[in-house]
Design a protein around this motif. Structure first.
Motif, PDB file in Angstrom:
ATOM      1  N   TRP A  14      -9.147 -51.079  22.041  1.00  0.00           N
ATOM      2  CA  TRP A  14      -7.834 -51.259  21.408  1.00  0.00           C
ATOM      3  C   TRP A  14      -7.610 -52.701  20.962  1.00  0.00           C
ATOM      4  O   TRP A  14      -6.784 -52.955  20.097  1.00  0.00           O
ATOM      5  CB  TRP A  14      -6.710 -50.781  22.321  1.00  0.00           C
ATOM      6  CG  TRP A  14      -6.481 -51.644  23.525  1.00  0.00           C
ATOM      7  CD1 TRP A  14      -7.029 -51.496  24.761  1.00  0.00           C
ATOM      8  CD2 TRP A  14      -5.645 -52.796  23.605  1.00  0.00           C
ATOM      9  NE1 TRP A  14      -6.598 -52.483  25.606  1.00  0.00           N
ATOM     10  CE2 TRP A  14      -5.740 -53.298  24.914  1.00  0.00           C
ATOM     11  CE3 TRP A  14      -4.820 -53.464  22.689  1.00  0.00           C
ATOM     12  CZ2 TRP A  14      -5.060 -54.434  25.336  1.00  0.00           C
ATOM     13  CZ3 TRP A  14      -4.138 -54.591  23.117  1.00  0.00           C
ATOM     14  CH2 TRP A  14      -4.263 -55.054  24.421  1.00  0.00           C
ATOM     15  N   ASP A  17      -8.471 -52.423  17.492  1.00  0.00           N
ATOM     16  CA  ASP A  17      -7.733 -51.421  16.732  1.00  0.00           C
ATOM     17  C   ASP A  17      -6.390 -51.944  16.230  1.00  0.00           C
ATOM     18  O   ASP A  17      -5.901 -51.521  15.180  1.00  0.00           O
ATOM     19  CB  ASP A  17      -7.493 -50.161  17.575  1.00  0.00           C
ATOM     20  CG  ASP A  17      -8.774 -49.390  17.837  1.00  0.00           C
ATOM     21  OD1 ASP A  17      -9.752 -49.595  17.091  1.00  0.00           O
ATOM     22  OD2 ASP A  17      -8.802 -48.602  18.804  1.00  0.00           O
ATOM     23  N   ASP A  18      -5.771 -52.829  16.973  1.00  0.00           N
ATOM     24  CA  ASP A  18      -4.468 -53.380  16.605  1.00  0.00           C
ATOM     25  C   ASP A  18      -4.653 -54.396  15.470  1.00  0.00           C
ATOM     26  O   ASP A  18      -5.395 -55.371  15.635  1.00  0.00           O
ATOM     27  CB  ASP A  18      -3.842 -54.050  17.834  1.00  0.00           C
ATOM     28  CG  ASP A  18      -2.530 -54.731  17.523  1.00  0.00           C
ATOM     29  OD1 ASP A  18      -1.685 -54.082  16.864  1.00  0.00           O
ATOM     30  OD2 ASP A  18      -2.356 -55.897  17.929  1.00  0.00           O
ATOM     31  N   TYR A  20      -2.801 -56.820  14.186  1.00  0.00           N
ATOM     32  CA  TYR A  20      -2.428 -58.201  14.479  1.00  0.00           C
ATOM     33  C   TYR A  20      -3.470 -58.853  15.382  1.00  0.00           C
ATOM     34  O   TYR A  20      -3.906 -59.984  15.136  1.00  0.00           O
ATOM     35  CB  TYR A  20      -1.048 -58.258  15.130  1.00  0.00           C
ATOM     36  CG  TYR A  20      -0.623 -59.667  15.477  1.00  0.00           C
ATOM     37  CD1 TYR A  20      -0.239 -60.550  14.478  1.00  0.00           C
ATOM     38  CD2 TYR A  20      -0.626 -60.115  16.798  1.00  0.00           C
ATOM     39  CE1 TYR A  20       0.142 -61.843  14.779  1.00  0.00           C
ATOM     40  CE2 TYR A  20      -0.251 -61.412  17.107  1.00  0.00           C
ATOM     41  CZ  TYR A  20       0.133 -62.276  16.096  1.00  0.00           C
ATOM     42  OH  TYR A  20       0.497 -63.561  16.392  1.00  0.00           O
ATOM     43  N   ASN A  21      -3.895 -58.135  16.409  1.00  0.00           N
ATOM     44  CA  ASN A  21      -4.882 -58.690  17.337  1.00  0.00           C
ATOM     45  C   ASN A  21      -6.226 -58.888  16.639  1.00  0.00           C
ATOM     46  O   ASN A  21      -6.911 -59.891  16.862  1.00  0.00           O
ATOM     47  CB  ASN A  21      -5.033 -57.778  18.559  1.00  0.00           C
ATOM     48  CG  ASN A  21      -5.479 -58.546  19.771  1.00  0.00           C
ATOM     49  OD1 ASN A  21      -5.060 -59.679  19.987  1.00  0.00           O
ATOM     50  ND2 ASN A  21      -6.327 -57.939  20.560  1.00  0.00           N
TER      51      ASN A  21
END
Length: 129
Positions: A14, A17-18, A20-21
């Motif tokens: 994840w 997947d994000d 912003y990250n």
């Protein structure tokens, strides 16, 4: 006190997947390439591992705490399932004064300079998306 292996082990799918990250990971990876900490081309097995290292480094920066480096023995890192090249990356970060490396206590801490490099501006985020 967390260890560097705790930060590396906490990286999950994840994280990538994000949006912003992922933009933060890409931004920090490019900045560290420009600083000469990371190789400019991700090749072979080190490609994915390099991104995992950068994601773990972002968590380390966000926590802003002192972290224990378990060992500097590359074989111990490999036996635990981690890439031994990450020791070299940590050394380069210390050389560039991006982390404070206390060899007597075997601890590291992020510097303000590294935190500034890891900051993501809105412009960079929009262009990454």
């Amino acid at each position: 006190m967390n260890t560097i292996w705790c930060f590396i082990g906490s990286v999950a799918t994840w994280d990538f997947d994000d949006p912003y990250n992922l933009a933060r990971i890409n931004n920090l990876e490019e900045a560290l390439k420009l600083e000469g900490v990371l190789p400019t081309i991700r090749t072979g097995m080190h490609g994915g591992n390099q991104r995992k290292f950068v994601a773990a480094l972002l968590r380390f920066i966000d926590e802003d705490e002192i972290c224990l480096v378990n060992t500097r023995n590359g074989m111990d890192w490999i036996r635990r399932g981690y890439a031994a090249i990450w020791i070299e990356y940590l050394d380069k970060l210390a050389e560039k004064n991006l982390i404070k490396y206390n060899r007597s206590t075997k601890t590291i801490r992020p510097t303000e300079q590294l935190a500034n490099i890891a900051k993501l501006s809105t412009t960079k985020f929009i262009s990454a998306a």
